[in-house]
Design a protein around this motif. Structure first.
Motif, short mmCIF file in Angstrom:
data_model
loop_
_atom_site.label_atom_id
_atom_site.label_comp_id
_atom_site.label_asym_id
_atom_site.label_seq_id
_atom_site.Cartn_x
_atom_site.Cartn_y
_atom_site.Cartn_z
N SER A 30 102.55 69.77 36.86
CA SER A 30 101.23 69.78 37.48
C SER A 30 101.20 68.92 38.75
N PRO A 31 100.22 69.17 39.63
CA PRO A 31 100.05 68.31 40.81
C PRO A 31 99.79 66.85 40.43
N THR A 32 99.13 66.63 39.28
CA THR A 32 98.88 65.25 38.84
C THR A 32 100.18 64.54 38.53
N SER A 33 101.16 65.25 37.97
CA SER A 33 102.47 64.64 37.70
C SER A 33 103.13 64.20 38.99
N ALA A 34 102.99 65.02 40.03
CA ALA A 34 103.57 64.65 41.32
C ALA A 34 102.93 63.37 41.85
N LYS A 35 101.61 63.23 41.65
CA LYS A 35 100.92 62.02 42.10
C LYS A 35 101.35 60.80 41.29
N ILE A 36 101.55 60.98 39.98
CA ILE A 36 102.02 59.87 39.15
C ILE A 36 103.41 59.44 39.61
N THR A 37 104.27 60.41 39.88
CA THR A 37 105.62 60.09 40.35
C THR A 37 105.58 59.27 41.63
N GLU A 38 104.71 59.68 42.55
CA GLU A 38 104.58 58.94 43.81
C GLU A 38 104.03 57.54 43.57
N THR A 70 109.75 42.56 26.43
CA THR A 70 110.07 41.66 25.32
C THR A 70 109.17 41.87 24.11
N ASP A 71 108.11 42.69 24.25
CA ASP A 71 107.18 42.93 23.15
C ASP A 71 106.57 44.32 23.33
N PRO A 72 107.22 45.37 22.85
CA PRO A 72 106.76 46.75 23.07
C PRO A 72 105.35 47.03 22.55
N HIS A 73 104.85 46.19 21.63
CA HIS A 73 103.48 46.40 21.14
C HIS A 73 102.44 46.08 22.22
N ALA A 74 102.81 45.25 23.19
CA ALA A 74 101.89 44.91 24.28
C ALA A 74 101.98 46.02 25.32
N SER A 75 101.12 47.01 25.19
CA SER A 75 101.23 48.18 26.05
C SER A 75 99.90 48.89 26.18
N VAL A 76 99.78 49.68 27.24
CA VAL A 76 98.65 50.58 27.44
C VAL A 76 99.18 51.87 28.04
N THR A 77 98.39 52.94 27.93
CA THR A 77 98.79 54.24 28.48
C THR A 77 97.67 54.80 29.33
N PHE A 78 98.05 55.34 30.49
CA PHE A 78 97.11 56.05 31.35
C PHE A 78 97.49 57.53 31.41
N GLY A 79 96.51 58.39 31.19
CA GLY A 79 96.68 59.81 31.41
C GLY A 79 96.05 60.18 32.73
N GLY A 80 96.84 60.65 33.69
CA GLY A 80 96.32 60.90 35.02
C GLY A 80 96.65 59.75 35.94
N LEU A 154 92.16 58.18 29.78
CA LEU A 154 92.40 59.53 30.27
C LEU A 154 91.43 59.92 31.37
N ASP A 155 91.96 60.33 32.50
CA ASP A 155 91.14 60.86 33.58
C ASP A 155 90.69 62.27 33.19
N GLY A 156 89.38 62.43 32.96
CA GLY A 156 88.87 63.73 32.54
C GLY A 156 89.20 64.85 33.52
N GLY A 157 89.30 64.51 34.81
CA GLY A 157 89.62 65.53 35.79
C GLY A 157 91.01 66.10 35.62
N ALA A 158 91.92 65.34 35.01
CA ALA A 158 93.29 65.81 34.81
C ALA A 158 93.47 66.49 33.46
N PHE A 159 92.45 66.41 32.60
CA PHE A 159 92.55 66.98 31.25
C PHE A 159 91.30 67.81 30.94
N GLN A 160 91.00 68.77 31.82
CA GLN A 160 89.80 69.57 31.68
C GLN A 160 89.78 70.37 30.38
#
Length: 526
Positions: A30-38, A70-80, A154-160
């Motif tokens: 997706s175009p969003t993946s390209a933006k994340i890569t950049e 050093t602590d994989p439990h300390a994490s967050v995830t962004f979609g978009g 999650l960015d709603g615009g990327a997960f319509q």
């Protein structure tokens, strides 16, 4: 992806990382993946403490996970791509996962660390939503410091497709363990209270132990913040009680008429006001809603403020600065479909209606501005105004009339919101000219018809006007000795940020004058 200003902001903050972090992307075509890569590529070169990989295996794509090595439990995830209003959320996530400490209250952080059970949160946001960052940042922090908590923003615009499947009609919308958990702006304190059943009891115990104050300020908007700073500078023992800092500022986008500040945005100004108050000796009590005032039995005695939680505070004087809220239409179906097609913030929820048909109720500046903004996103906007002509400034009306996907209907009285039990499908209105009824098929309705003062809880305590505004004199004094008021909840004729700030300082100076001229009645207690 990052302009020079954002890049410079990151350069100034990323040295605060003290633990190495890894950014792992799970991508598609997706175009969003390209933006994340950049974006991740640019972050990679800005700090030696950041390592980036593009071989993630997460099911939800495109997304990326920020993890402490050093602590994989300390994490967050962004979609978009978390830019726009969420850029600050991205920066804080990088720093906090990287070990930079949060500035939240230490007791609250300990409470978060003690939360048990499994809590997998998902928050849907939009990049134009000024309410969303508070929720995203709060849940991110919780997931970083407690291994029992996970969070995906999650960015709603990327997960319509997911937005539609899960019937997300407003942002922010939060799910916990797959079930809808909450909607709208929520502070860290409020979220913790929703998860931790004992949170409210601890708050009541803490408040009950507080000694009486010289001045107690109810409300954390511009008026309340101004009053608190002035009180602290006068050396008064001061507390400010608010559900959350900012008031209507949190729902305000561009601000261009605040003297000495060419441009700012409501949430940014609210954060600056809160920081200013916290830099003074002010007791700050948030996530609390006022229930009633029991005035002092004698002049010079103590007023009692009782909160909905059951806690009570006492003070020699009070300043009420509870502001106002959006006015509702009051028609059948409005309450039933609130946040399911009926909305009050076009900046927040507008992107969810991309390519759909919407209506705006109200022809003042707010309504016309909302219609103009929406016209650039949605398929069509119908603007309904009760009066026979629009009330907005001419420049706004001219812009609105130039848009090809806008229909303007004046002399229209909205009569009902219709839906299919899940979401809005239409509204009906009556033409005031010929009494004919009409139906407009649509997906979303944005209500922009003015404000109501937050004063219902004061009925019978202080004198109110016919519009339920607190009646005050030129000094901010109410009908009750020792009780003052300021801002949009009062009869002040102009509801403006700069006016509220001035009114808050005026009320506080009047309080100081009242206190030094009124002997304290030491024989009167609660």
């Amino acid at each position: 992806m990052l302009d020079a200003l954002l890049t410079e902001a990151l350069r100034s903050h990323l040295p605060k990382i003290v633990e190495p972090i890894e950014l792992v992307a799970s991508l598609d075509n997706s175009p969003t993946s390209a933006k994340i890569t950049e974006l991740l590529g640019e972050l990679d070169v800005l700090s030696a403490d950041i390592n980036v990989r593009f071989d993630g295996s997460a099911d939800r794509r495109p997304s990326f996970r920020i993890t402490r090595v050093t602590d994989p439990h300390a994490s967050v995830t962004f979609g978009g791509v978390p830019l726009g209003h969420e850029f600050t959320s991205l920066v804080l996530a990088l720093l906090q996962v990287g070990g930079h400490p949060s500035t939240a209250d230490a007791d609250l952080l300990d409470q978060i660390r003690g939360i048990e059970g499994t809590h997998r949160f998902e928050t849907f946001f939009s990049l134009s939503c000024q309410n969303c960052p508070d929720v995203v940042q709060a849940l991110n922090l919780m997931s970083i410091i407690n291994p029992n908590i996970e969070h995906v923003a999650l960015d709603g615009g990327a997960f319509q497709d997911e937005i539609a499947a899960r019937e997300v009609m407003a942002v922010p919308t939060v799910f916990r363990n797959g079930e809808k958990f909450g909607q709208g702006r929520m502070t860290l304190e409020e979220l913790v209270a929703m998860i931790d059943s004992r949170s409210s009891d601890r708050a009541v115990e803490k408040i009950a132990a507080m000694d009486p104050f010289d001045v107690l300020i109810v409300g954390g908007g511009p008026a309340g913040s101004s009053a608190a700073v002035y009180a602290a500078r006068k050396g008064l023992r001061t507390a400010i009680v608010a559900e959350r800092f900012g008031g209507q500022l949190l729902d305000t986008m561009g601000i261009e008429n605040l003297i000495s500040t060419p441009y700012t945005e409501g949430p940014k100004l609210a954060a600056e006001l809160e920081e200013n108050v916290r830099n003074h000796q002010v007791e700050i009590i948030t996530a609390q809603r006022a229930e009633r005032i029991d005035p002092a039995p004698r002049v010079g005695g103590l007023h009692t403020l009782t909160l909905e939680s059951g806690a009570a505070l006492q003070a020699r004087s009070l300043i009420i600065s509870t502001g106002a809220r959006w006015r509702r239409m009051g028609v059948p179906g409005e309450a039933e479909y609130a946040n399911r097609g009926v909305a009050y913030c076009p900046h927040c929820d507008g992107p969810l209606y991309k390519g759909k048909r919407t209506a705006v109720i109200g022809g003042g500046n707010s309504g016309v501005e909302a219609a103009i903004d929406l016209a650039g996103i949605v398929k069509h906007v119908t603007l309904l105004e009760f009066a026979d002509e629009l009330r907005a400034d001419d420049v706004l009306q001219n812009k609105l009339r130039s848009l090809s996907n806008v229909t303007i209907v004046t002399g229209a009285m909205t009569t009902e919101v219709l839906g299919d039990d899940k979401k809005v499908t239409a509204l009906t209105y009556r033409s005031r000219a010929d009494e004919t009824d009409h139906q407009v098929d649509l997906d979303g309705i944005f209500v922009q018809i003015g404000l109501l003062p937050n004063t219902e809880w004061l009925d019978g305590t202080v004198q109110l006007s016919e519009h339920n505004e607190i009646m005050i004199d030129g000094h901010g004094a109410t009908s009750v000795p020792g009780v003052f008021a300021a801002g949009d909840c009062t009869t002040v004729p102009f509801k403006q940020i700069v006016v509220s700030m001035g009114a808050g300082s005026t009320a506080m100076l009047s309080v100081f004058d009242h206190l030094i001229r009124t002997p304290q009645d030491t024989n009167v207690s609660a």
